[in-house]
Structure formats: C-alpha cells, structure tokens
Write a protein that holds these residues in place. Structure first.
Motif, short mmCIF file in Angstrom:
data_model
loop_
_atom_site.label_atom_id
_atom_site.label_comp_id
_atom_site.label_asym_id
_atom_site.label_seq_id
_atom_site.Cartn_x
_atom_site.Cartn_y
_atom_site.Cartn_z
N UNK A 318 0.72 -1.33 -0.07
CA UNK A 318 -0.01 0.32 -0.28
C UNK A 318 1.02 1.10 -0.05
N UNK A 319 0.35 2.09 -0.37
CA UNK A 319 0.95 3.95 -0.50
C UNK A 319 1.11 4.51 0.78
N UNK A 320 0.77 3.68 2.48
CA UNK A 320 0.96 4.31 2.81
C UNK A 320 1.98 3.26 3.41
N UNK A 321 1.78 2.47 3.40
CA UNK A 321 2.86 1.56 3.84
C UNK A 321 4.04 2.45 3.49
N UNK A 322 4.43 2.40 2.25
CA UNK A 322 5.58 2.74 1.95
C UNK A 322 6.25 3.89 2.60
N UNK A 323 5.53 5.28 2.46
CA UNK A 323 5.06 6.47 3.07
C UNK A 323 6.28 6.73 4.17
N UNK A 324 4.99 5.11 5.25
CA UNK A 324 6.04 5.21 6.64
C UNK A 324 7.23 4.85 6.64
N UNK A 325 7.50 4.15 5.58
CA UNK A 325 9.47 4.13 5.95
C UNK A 325 9.85 5.14 4.59
N UNK A 326 9.33 5.38 4.24
CA UNK A 326 10.16 6.38 2.92
C UNK A 326 10.20 8.03 4.00
N UNK A 327 9.29 8.55 5.03
CA UNK A 327 9.34 9.30 5.35
C UNK A 327 10.74 8.89 6.19
#
Length: 717
Positions: A318-327
């Motif tokens: 999911x995008x939100x899971x990717x964003x959690x790592x990315x941030x």
C-alpha cells in the motif's frame, strides 16, 4: 513456436524496427524470427520455445527511441474460474490462473455495485459519489490534469466515502457513456480532486458527474508479467531465488560482524532481526507482531544495507505503508526517491517523488519548451489557411514536431536516469514498479514491508530486480482481501511470507518480542493465542491507562485497561442489512455510543478513540447514528484499521443468535487485529452465548474474567 509480447512501444514503430530489436538486443538469429504483428503500441513476435525466456529477459526494460519497453511471454488464455487445477499445474500457472479468477470477481463485484444500487445506496457503500458538479480544471502533479468536483450548493458537504487520496477511480458523466480512469489526489469535506493522465473529452462541463472506486488493471498486468518472467527464468539469479522460494533449495546465511547501529534505541530482538537479515544470502523474514516496532526495524535494516554500499528497493503493498518507510528514511538523511503517482503520496513527501524531482530539474525546462514548440507546429500544420501551403510543408512541420517530441523524451529520460542513479534507496508499492521508467535497473536488496497484506504475485515484481530479499510482516494478522471464493479456497490469499513461515519459520525468520503500544492486559490474550506467549510489554506502556493522560477524569472506565460488556440474554438480536448481506445490531450500537459518550465526558478527545466492527453494516449504522456532531470520531471496519492505533478502541462484535453462528468472527486473525489497536483502553461488546460456541472465544471470555474485565450489559441498563 511461442509468442513474445512487447508493450509501451514508441508510436509509429515499424516491423523492421522490431526485427532489428529482436536480433540486436534479444540476441536472436534473424532466421528464427517468425511472424511479427503490431497493433498500436503493442507487438507480438513468434520465436522458438527455447529462445523465448532469454529474449524476454534481454528485452524487458530495453531502451527503444528513448522509451523503456515492456516484454513478456504471451501466454495462452487461463482456465476459466469454474475449472480446477490439474495435477500437472505448476506453482506459477496456478497463481496466474487464480489472478485471472480474482480479476473477474473484482470486475463482477464492481458491475453489480453499479447496476444493483440506486444512487443513494451506492453512496452509502462509500465506493461512489454521485451528482457531482465540475468546479475547476487545472494542471499539476507532474503535468497531470486535475478535476475538482463538489456537490451542488455552496454549503453542501460530501458524504462519507472510502475514496481516499490515492484511490484509483472511474469518473463518468450522466449524459455520456465514456469514463476516465484517474486517481484521487485531494479530498476535503466539500470537494474531491481527481488527477488524470490525459485531458478528459468533456461534451458538457455543466453535466452531473459520478466517481466510482475502480480496479487497478495495470497492477494486475504487472503481476501476471512478473509471474511469467519468474516461471520461465533459467540460469540467472532469479532462477536461483525461485528454487529457494519454492522451497526446493535451502536458503543460506553467513556469519557477520557485530552491527554499528544508526538507531541505538533498538531492543535486543530488533537488533537480532537486523543482524539476521544482513546475514542472509537469499531470503530472510522479520516477523513483527502488533506494536513491536517492525517499521522502525525495517528502516534500520535498510540503512545498514546502504552503509554497506548496497542499493535497496524498498516496497510495500500500500502507498501508506511505503510512505511510512520513506518518511523515516528521509528524516534519517538517507538518499531515497519515491516512485509512484504523486497523488498517492502523502503531501509532505511529494517533492521527493521522481515525478516532481524530474519536473523541477533544470533540464526539464528545456524538455517542456520543446514539447510546447512541437504542439504549436502540430496546430500550425492542421490549421486552415486561405493561401494554399507549399507542397510538403505540412508534412515537414509534423516531422519537425515529432523530432522535437523525441528530443524532449530523450532529455526527460536522461534526467530520470540521473536521479535514479544517485538514489541509494528507491521506494514504491510492489505493483508501482514500472519497467517503462526503471528499464533494466537492478538492486542489491529488495525489502518488502507488510508482506502479508499482499498476494504472492505482487511480491514477484520486486523479485525481478534484486539479488536478495527481506520480507517483513505478521502472518497472524489479516491476510490480503480476496473477493473470489474459488480463489480463496485454492489459497490465493496465502502470502509469500506466510507460505515460507509454514515451511520453515525457525530457520528463515526472527520474531520481534517487545511491544511498545499496549497495556500488558490488552496485549496478553494475543500474545498467548498467536505468539507463543512471547511478547513483552515495554516498561513505558506495560501499565499505562487513560487516567494517566492529562485532563482525563478518574473513574472505573478510565482506570482499567480492558472491559468486556456481555449482551447475552438481553435480546440484542442481530439483523441483516435491508439493502445488502452485511449484519448489524442496533441495540448493541446503543451500548457502543454510550461508551463513546462516557469516554468523551471523561475528557478523551474524538481523535484519540475509534469504533471498529467486523461488519460494514454496523459501521454504517453507528456512523449514521452519531451524525455530523461526531465527524472527527473514526468508525471503521477491522480491515480498514489494520496498522493503526488509538488510545481507546471500542469493538462491536454484532453477532447474537440462537444458533451460535459467528461468520466473520470465525477468522481469528481479524480479532487479533481488532484487539491490538488500543493503547490504553480496550472495550469489547458482544454476546457471550453466541461467540462461546467457538473455543477461541471461550478462551477469550475466560481471559476477560481472569483480568477482571467481564461485565454484564445489565449493569448498563
């Protein structure tokens, strides 16, 4: 002979160009190239069976006239959903067939949704918004077209909806049969914005529009192509990984030196999991139960790989899971780039997406100038003039325009390559990995977070581009959502991580065992039932309660961590929703609302609590009962709350019948998720006479009694 399918070809690609590509890049003898057919930007080529897989590997991602093309084996039509797999069907054939079965089920579900429901009922499901007016059309988000919609009337607000930022949608007009696929890029209480790749052909901008949640067919195509590539791989690293992931060969591990951590606050189990992942030659699993800091561990693991000079492909379903790592990677100062539609990325992270980095690059200005000049030439060549133009002049203008566009594409591709070459970490969803952008780019390690929330085919997309694999997740929480019962029965919902854990969990994985979210009484039952009683509540959370928060009134509700309110014998019978098949329990909802009000009276804010239920009908009923005055209170399904947490959670179990039927509640993993969302207070409301028909719930009731959490609903009446 078999077929290769080439996609994303430059416009006006000729048969001669294709043949030269097959010979020069695919390394195929000209005499062995069979029939070539071109349709639009797609081509099929006949080749001998023994040359197909090697040619696909060489051609997929190859550069042709400034574009990275896509290549895959062109398979025969899969078996129908009614047929069963035969004994000769291999692992990848089965996954491809089930992928098709699930795709048909999703399409049918969407069609039934659109055809069966009235406009009002469609909106109530949260999958549609109808009767919209178009308020604005602009450009943005990497050159995409942005449409802004609102309900008629200046004070009108949008209904509750599941159409969030990043959702793939279909926009359609009341007076037209056409629809436009796009992505929700912004949403407020009164408006919703959709980003389209191409400008819409609007017959009447004053028309009424509707927006419906849509299937992501691009994602499906990429999964299928990845499975075909993996199935046909021989003599390369992918083929070696395939044998290990199919459990035909054993994974290998090396001894490594003691780690020099970037994050010194990690506990011992987190350190051991990272060391284990770095020691893997092939594959390693980080098993992260609820609240154990899995994402923090994954981020440190990625940083360790980077420190070792390795490039990392970091993905999640999911995008939100990717964003959690990315941030977290950006906050740590790592050189990471986010691939994907900017509308699907959190606003504060969009400037770090590939699209916007490229758009702001100095050379991109020249590319945009060339595109503008090309469009002016096309317009001029098409324009009517009183004076007859010189022979061939229109063709010359069009040829010059095409040349300018080709130059612009080459410049843009060079900028993309420059940005990707500098990045040590590329973050994307599994299905967001686009060969047209990445070409034949390869990474030392692929790290897939939340790996249990995606079907296995999506994991094979990053596997095409890596030398080693790290999977992180928890197979004791919810699996991927599968709509097809046939596909589900055949195990399509079993993730790659879960399959590997069932084969050899001791050798392939390390479990995190210190949790930093829940009071130990909230944690206790899940630890006992799902994690061999191995979880330990960190000192900072082990005994924390609502009453310990500033401004919270002390009373029995805020001083205790867990309450179960038993509705047995109260006549709180479940009902079937009139317009659907989901279930609700209005009288149980009364108790839910009462508990919400008591928490608010004690000083807890709406933002710090949530109501969840396994049944969407109960979610809708409670949300409707609460009304707009409680708009800031989250009410959602268990599935919608996975990965989330609140200080207080109220769970409505709904089921209450004389036959002991519990439906969705029979999925114990769903209950594991529900009960581990709360930090300081967990309230469960249900009928013990109904749920105790199953051993799991009988043990849950005994646990509630053991910790002093059991109450009869009669105490509330």
């Amino acid at each position: 002979m078999s077929l290769i399918l080439l996609e994303a070809l430059p416009r006006e690609t000729t048969r001669g160009t294709i043949v030269r590509l097959i010979i020069q890049v695919g390394d195929v003898d000209k005499r062995k190239v069979g029939k070539v057919e071109i349709t639009g930007r797609t081509a099929t080529i006949e080749l001998p069976d023994n040359l197909i897989d090697r040619a696909v590997a060489r051609l997929d991602g190859a550069n042709l006239a400034g574009r990275h093309i896509r290549a895959r084996r062109h398979s025969a039509t899969p078996q129908s959903s009614g047929s069963k797999s035969n004994g000769d069907e291999d692992h990848f054939e089965r996954l491809i067939r089930l992928l098709e079965v699930e795709s048909k089920a999703e399409t049918q579900h969407t069609l039934e949704h659109l055809r069966r429901l009235s406009k009002e009922d469609a909106e109530r499901t949260g999958r549609s918004i109808v009767g919209l007016s178009l308020r604005d059309t602009t450009t943005g988000l990497g050159g995409r077209f942005i449409l802004t919609f609102r309900k008629p009337g200046e004070e009108s607000t949008l209904p509750w909806t599941r159409l969030g930022v990043g959702s793939p949608v279909l926009v359609s007009a009341a007076s037209s049969q056409n629809g436009w696929r796009g992505v929700v890029c912004k949403r407020s209480s009164r408006s919703i914005q959709v980003a389209l790749h191409q400008p819409p052909d609007l017959e009447d901008a004053s028309d009424r529009f509707r927006i419906d949640l849509s299937n992501d067919e691009v994602a499906r195509d990429r999964q299928r192509a990845a499975l075909e590539r993996a199935a046909g791989s021989t003599g390369n690293r992918l083929a070696q990984l395939k044998q290990i992931l199919l459990t035909k060969n054993s994974a290998k591990f090396n001894e490594i030196a003691e780690l020099q951590l970037h994050n010194n606050s990690l506990d011992q189990s987190q350190r051991e999991a990272i060391q284990f992942a770095l020691s893997a030659e092939d594959v390693a699993i980080i098993h992260g139960p609820p609240g154990t800091g899995k994402t923090t561990t994954v981020v440190e693991c990625i940083r360790q790989f980077v420190s070792n000079g390795e490039t990392v492909l970091a993905t999640a379903p999911s995008n939100i899971a990717v964003d959690n790592i990315f941030e977290k990677l950006l906050d740590a100062g790592e050189n990471a780039v986010r691939l994907g539609h900017p509308a699907r990325v959190l606003p504060q992270l969009r400037e770090h997406t590939l699209d916007l980095i490229v758009e702001s690059h100095r050379d991109a200005k020249l590319a945009r100038k060339l595109v503008k000049q090309a469009h002016l030439l096309f317009d001029k060549a098409s324009r009517y003039t009183r004076t007859r133009p010189a022979p061939g002049s229109r063709k010359e203008m069009r040829d010059e325009a095409r040349s300018l566009l080709a130059d612009a594409r080459r410049i843009e591709q060079q900028v993309i390559e420059e940005v990707l070459d500098k990045a040590k970490v590329l973050c994307a969803t599994n299905t967001g990995l686009d060969s047209e952008i990445l070409g034949q780019r390869y990474y030392d390690v692929a790290v897939i977070d939340e790996a249990c929330q995606s079907v296995e085919p999506s994991n094979w997309i990053p596997l095409l581009r890596c030398n080693r694999l790290v999977l992180a997740g928890d197979h004791c929480q919810l699996p991927p959502t599968i709509l097809s019962r046939d596909a589900s029965k055949e195990g399509f919902g079993i993730s790659l991580l879960e399959r590997l854990m069932s084969h050899d969990s001791d050798r392939l994985s390390r479990r995190l065992n210190v949790q930093y979210r829940m009071h130990e009484h909230i944690m206790g039952f899940s630890s006992q039932q799902f994690y061999d009683n191995s979880l330990i509540a960190a000192d900072c959370v082990a005994e924390h309660r609502l009453v310990d928060l500033e401004g919270i009134t002390a009373n029995p509700l805020t001083e205790t961590p867990v309450d179960f309110f038993d509705t047995a014998g109260a006549g709180f019978d479940e009902e079937v929703e009139l317009s659907g098949r989901s279930r609700l329990n209005p009288q149980e909802a009364n108790i839910v609302i009462r508990k919400v009000e008591q928490l608010l009276e004690a000083g807890l804010s709406m933002q710090d609590m949530a109501v969840i239920s396994p049944y969407s009908a109960q979610v809708r009923h409670i949300r409707q009962r609460l009304g707009t005055a409680y708009a800031e209170l989250e009410v959602d399904s268990v599935d919608g709350f996975q990965g989330r947490e609140k200080e207080a959670i109220v769970i409505s179990l709904v089921r209450s019948n004389v036959n002991g039927e519990i439906g969705f509640l029979g999925d114990q993993r769903r209950m594991n998720v529900a009960m581990t969302r709360a930090r300081r207070k967990l309230i469960v409301i249900g009928d013990s006479a109904t749920i105790s028909s199953k051993d799991f719930y009988q043990q849950l009731l005994e646990y509630f009694d053991l910790i002093g959490a059991y109450h009869s609903v009669w105490e509330e009446m």
